[in-house]
Design an enzyme around this catalytic site. Structure first.
Site, mmCIF file in Angstrom:
data_model
loop_
_atom_site.group_PDB
_atom_site.id
_atom_site.type_symbol
_atom_site.label_atom_id
_atom_site.label_comp_id
_atom_site.label_asym_id
_atom_site.label_seq_id
_atom_site.Cartn_x
_atom_site.Cartn_y
_atom_site.Cartn_z
ATOM 1 N N CYS A 49 0.832 -1.211 0.000
ATOM 2 C CA CYS A 49 0.000 0.000 0.000
ATOM 3 C C CYS A 49 0.864 1.258 0.000
ATOM 4 O O CYS A 49 2.045 1.238 0.400
ATOM 5 C CB CYS A 49 -0.881 0.038 1.241
ATOM 6 S SG CYS A 49 -2.121 -1.242 1.321
ATOM 7 N N GLU A 92 0.677 3.835 1.950
ATOM 8 C CA GLU A 92 1.082 4.274 3.287
ATOM 9 C C GLU A 92 2.355 3.550 3.724
ATOM 10 O O GLU A 92 3.309 4.170 4.218
ATOM 11 C CB GLU A 92 -0.034 3.987 4.307
ATOM 12 C CG GLU A 92 -1.309 4.763 4.056
ATOM 13 C CD GLU A 92 -2.304 4.040 3.162
ATOM 14 O OE1 GLU A 92 -1.868 3.303 2.238
ATOM 15 O OE2 GLU A 92 -3.506 4.199 3.369
HETATM 16 N N1 THU Z 1 -4.446 0.541 -1.002
HETATM 17 C C1 THU Z 1 -3.558 1.460 -0.534
HETATM 18 O O1 THU Z 1 -2.500 1.683 -1.135
HETATM 19 N N2 THU Z 1 -3.854 2.127 0.596
HETATM 20 C C2 THU Z 1 -5.041 2.038 1.252
HETATM 21 O O2 THU Z 1 -5.242 2.742 2.223
HETATM 22 C C3 THU Z 1 -6.059 1.087 0.792
HETATM 23 C C4 THU Z 1 -5.662 0.192 -0.321
HETATM 24 C C5 THU Z 1 -4.165 -0.122 -2.273
HETATM 25 C C6 THU Z 1 -3.827 -1.572 -2.239
HETATM 26 C C7 THU Z 1 -4.215 -2.007 -3.636
HETATM 27 O O3 THU Z 1 -3.154 -1.714 -4.533
HETATM 28 C C8 THU Z 1 -5.384 -1.103 -3.989
HETATM 29 O O4 THU Z 1 -5.310 -0.018 -3.088
HETATM 30 C C9 THU Z 1 -6.734 -1.771 -3.885
HETATM 31 O O5 THU Z 1 -6.882 -2.399 -2.681
#
Ligand code: THU
Length: 137
Positions: free
Chosen positions: A53, A55
Site C-alpha cells: 500500500c 502508506e
Molecule cells: N491501497 C492502498 O495503497 N492504501 C489504502 O489505504 C487502501 C488500499 C491499495 C492496495 C491495492 O493496490 C489497492 O489499493 C486496492 O486495494
C-alpha cells in the site's frame, strides 16, 4: 506544513501509483517530526498478495533514510476518501504515538482527520523496554 499542503503532495504522488489490477491508485505523503515529507504509492503485483500500500511505501522510504518519528500522513486516492487498511494501521503503530494523524478526503477542500488511536484502538505494540531497543537497532 498544513493538512491541505500535505494532502496535495499525496494527490500528486498518486499519479505514480502502479495499480494495473485494481485501478485504484493511492498516494501517501508522510510528514516526519523534523518536517521532512516522504511520498509513497501503492505498488501492485501479479501475485496479488505481494502488493504494498501507499502508506507502507511512504514509511519504508522514511525508515530506509533513518527517519522514525512522524507527526501525520495524508492519503489520496483515485476514488475519493479512503482510510488505511489494517496492516498499514499496524505499521503506523510501530513508529507513531496514538496522537499521530491520518488525513484523507474526497479533495483538498474536504479533508477529514482521524488519530491513530481512533483508527486502531487497543493496538498491539511491544513494551517500553523493547521500544528503547528499537530506537537503537
Ligand atoms: N491501497 C492502498 O495503497 N492504501 C489504502 O489505504 C487502501 C488500499 C491499495 C492496495 C491495492 O493496490 C489497492 O489499493 C486496492 O486495494
Amino acid at each position: 506544513m498544513t493538512d491541505k499542503e500535505l494532502f496535495k503532495l499525496a494527490l500528486k504522488a498518486k499519479d505514480k501509483a502502479y495499480a494495473p489490477f485494481s485501478k485504484f491508485a493511492v498516494g501517501a505523503a508522510l510528514l516526519s517530526e523534523d518536517g521532512e515529507v516522504f511520498l509513497g504509492v501503492n505498488v501492485e503485483n501479479s501475485s496479488y498478495g505481494a502488493t504494498i500500500c501507499a502508506e507502507r511505501s511512504a514509511f519504508v522510504q522514511a525508515v530506509s533514510k533513518g527517519v522514525r518519528a512522524f507527526s501525520k500522513i495524508a492519503v489520496a486516492t483515485s476514488q475519493g476518501e479512503a482510510w488505511p487498511c489494517g496492516i498499514c494501521r499496524q505499521f503506523m503503530k510501530e513508529f507513531c504515538d496514538d496522537s499521530f494523524e491520518i488525513i484523507s478526503g474526497s479533495d483538498e477542500e474536504h479533508l477529514v482527520t482521524h488519530t491513530l488511536l481512533e483508527l486502531l484502538p487497543l493496538g498491539f505494540k511491544l513494551d517500553d523496554e523493547c521500544n528503547q531497543i528499537k530506537g537503537k537497532v
